[in-house]
Design a protein around this motif. Structure first.
Motif, PDB file in Angstrom:
ATOM      1  N   HIS A  90       8.096  -5.101   1.029  1.00 47.06           N
ATOM      2  CA  HIS A  90       7.077  -4.477   0.186  1.00 47.06           C
ATOM      3  C   HIS A  90       6.336  -3.407   0.981  1.00 47.06           C
ATOM      4  O   HIS A  90       6.122  -3.561   2.185  1.00 47.06           O
ATOM      5  N   VAL A  91       5.978  -2.339   0.283  1.00 48.84           N
ATOM      6  CA  VAL A  91       5.163  -1.265   0.860  1.00 48.84           C
ATOM      7  C   VAL A  91       3.977  -1.058  -0.077  1.00 48.84           C
ATOM      8  O   VAL A  91       4.141  -0.969  -1.291  1.00 48.84           O
ATOM      9  N   MET A  92       2.784  -0.996   0.511  1.00 51.80           N
ATOM     10  CA  MET A  92       1.563  -0.835  -0.288  1.00 51.80           C
ATOM     11  C   MET A  92       0.772   0.372   0.206  1.00 51.80           C
ATOM     12  O   MET A  92       0.455   0.480   1.380  1.00 51.80           O
TER      13      MET A  92
ATOM     14  N   GLU B 144      -8.023   5.009   3.488  1.00 53.34           N
ATOM     15  CA  GLU B 144      -6.694   4.825   2.911  1.00 53.34           C
ATOM     16  C   GLU B 144      -5.723   4.301   3.955  1.00 53.34           C
ATOM     17  O   GLU B 144      -5.770   4.694   5.115  1.00 53.34           O
ATOM     18  N   ARG B 145      -4.856   3.407   3.503  1.00 53.54           N
ATOM     19  CA  ARG B 145      -3.930   2.729   4.411  1.00 53.54           C
ATOM     20  C   ARG B 145      -2.522   2.705   3.829  1.00 53.54           C
ATOM     21  O   ARG B 145      -2.345   2.789   2.625  1.00 53.54           O
ATOM     22  N   ILE B 146      -1.561   2.523   4.706  1.00 52.89           N
ATOM     23  CA  ILE B 146      -0.184   2.272   4.298  1.00 52.89           C
ATOM     24  C   ILE B 146       0.243   0.985   4.993  1.00 52.89           C
ATOM     25  O   ILE B 146       0.147   0.868   6.216  1.00 52.89           O
ATOM     26  N   ASP B 147       0.609  -0.013   4.202  1.00 51.07           N
ATOM     27  CA  ASP B 147       0.949  -1.340   4.711  1.00 51.07           C
ATOM     28  C   ASP B 147       2.414  -1.644   4.438  1.00 51.07           C
ATOM     29  O   ASP B 147       2.872  -1.536   3.290  1.00 51.07           O
ATOM     30  N   PHE B 148       3.138  -2.023   5.489  1.00 53.36           N
ATOM     31  CA  PHE B 148       4.515  -2.456   5.363  1.00 53.36           C
ATOM     32  C   PHE B 148       4.545  -3.970   5.531  1.00 53.36           C
ATOM     33  O   PHE B 148       4.047  -4.496   6.530  1.00 53.36           O
TER      34      PHE B 148
ATOM     35  N   LEU C 243      -3.216   8.482   7.138  1.00 55.36           N
ATOM     36  CA  LEU C 243      -3.249   7.108   6.646  1.00 55.36           C
ATOM     37  C   LEU C 243      -3.206   6.184   7.853  1.00 55.36           C
ATOM     38  O   LEU C 243      -2.509   6.464   8.827  1.00 55.36           O
ATOM     39  N   LEU C 244      -3.927   5.076   7.792  1.00 53.73           N
ATOM     40  CA  LEU C 244      -3.882   4.100   8.864  1.00 53.73           C
ATOM     41  C   LEU C 244      -2.711   3.145   8.579  1.00 53.73           C
ATOM     42  O   LEU C 244      -2.698   2.467   7.558  1.00 53.73           O
ATOM     43  N   PRO C 245      -1.711   3.097   9.474  1.00 50.91           N
ATOM     44  CA  PRO C 245      -0.529   2.268   9.221  1.00 50.91           C
ATOM     45  C   PRO C 245      -0.660   0.863   9.807  1.00 50.91           C
ATOM     46  O   PRO C 245      -1.201   0.671  10.893  1.00 50.91           O
ATOM     47  N   ALA C 246      -0.137  -0.125   9.058  1.00 52.14           N
ATOM     48  CA  ALA C 246      -0.146  -1.503   9.537  1.00 52.14           C
ATOM     49  C   ALA C 246       1.134  -2.206   9.113  1.00 52.14           C
ATOM     50  O   ALA C 246       1.711  -1.904   8.067  1.00 52.14           O
ATOM     51  N   SER C 247       1.554  -3.152   9.942  1.00 49.44           N
ATOM     52  CA  SER C 247       2.693  -4.025   9.641  1.00 49.44           C
ATOM     53  C   SER C 247       2.169  -5.436   9.396  1.00 49.44           C
ATOM     54  O   SER C 247       1.268  -5.901  10.095  1.00 49.44           O
ATOM     55  N   HIS C 248       2.754  -6.100   8.413  1.00 49.61           N
ATOM     56  CA  HIS C 248       2.380  -7.466   8.047  1.00 49.61           C
ATOM     57  C   HIS C 248       3.648  -8.314   8.045  1.00 49.61           C
ATOM     58  O   HIS C 248       4.669  -7.888   7.507  1.00 49.61           O
ATOM     59  N   LEU C 249       3.564  -9.513   8.597  1.00 50.53           N
ATOM     60  CA  LEU C 249       4.736 -10.378   8.698  1.00 50.53           C
ATOM     61  C   LEU C 249       4.704 -11.473   7.642  1.00 50.53           C
ATOM     62  O   LEU C 249       3.743 -12.245   7.558  1.00 50.53           O
TER      63      LEU C 249
END
Length: 147
Positions: free
Chosen positions: A76-78, A87-91, A9-15
Motif C-alpha cells: 500500500h502507498v498513502m 504532507e507525507r508519502i507512506d509506503f 514530501l516527508l517519506p516513511a516506510s511502515h512494516l
C-alpha cells in the motif's frame, strides 16, 4: 515558497507483519507524536536509502528482527496530509518472512509490541495506520488520507 524552493514530501516506510490473521503493532511512548497509540514498525528515510532499505533498518532497530529485500513487498502507498498541513508519502511494506522473535528494542520510544487480531484492532490505533491495514485487506494499493 519561493520559485527556487521545491515542494517536498516527508517519506516513511511502515512494516506490516502478519501471522495467523494477526498483525504486529507497537505502542508509541515518549516520542512526542501519537504517544499511547498503536502503530506498526516504521520510520522516516534517512536519506540515501530506499524505502526497502529503511524498513530493513527499522525492523532491526525497533523490533530486533531481520527482514531481507527478497521477502518484502509494497502492499500500500498513502499520500497523507496531517492536520497541521504537513504532507507525507507512506509506503506500507509486508514481509512474508523474518528472522527472530519481535521484541521491544527501544523502550524509551515503545512500551508494548504485541500481535493483534485483524478482526479486533485496539481502539487506540493511529487512524491512518488502521486505514492502511483496511486498504491492504481490501486489495487497495493506493490511498489519499487527510485531504
Amino acid at each position: 515558497m519561493t520559485s527556487k524552493d521545491k515542494f517536498k514530501l516527508l517519506p516513511a516506510s511502515h512494516l506490516f507483519l502478519f501471522k495467523q490473521n494477526k498483525i504486529l503493532l507497537l505502542r508509541r511512548f515518549n516520542t512526542g507524536y501519537e504517544d499511547g497509540n498503536y502503530s506498526v514498525v516504521a520510520g522516516h528515510l534517512d536519506g540515501n536509502e530506499s524505502f526497502t532499505q529503511a524498513i530493513i533498518r527499522e525492523a532491526q532497530e525497533e523490533a530486533g528482527i531481520k527482514v531481507i529485500s527478497k521477502d518484502l513487498r509494497v502492499v500500500h502507498v498513502m499520500n497523507r496530509r496531517k492536520p497541521d498541513g504537513e504532507e507525507r508519502i507512506d509506503f506500507f511494506i509486508m514481509a512474508k518472512s523474518w528472522k527472530g522473535e519481535p521484541k521491544v528494542m527501544e523502550p524509551d520510544k515503545c512500551d508494548d509490541l504485541s500481535w493483534f487480531s485483524l478482526d479486533n484492532l485496539p481502539n487506540n490505533i493511529i487512524p491512518h495506520i488502521k486505514y492502511a491495514i483496511e486498504c491492504t485487506q481490501q486489495g487497495v494499493f493506493y490511498s489519499e488520507y487527510g485531504w
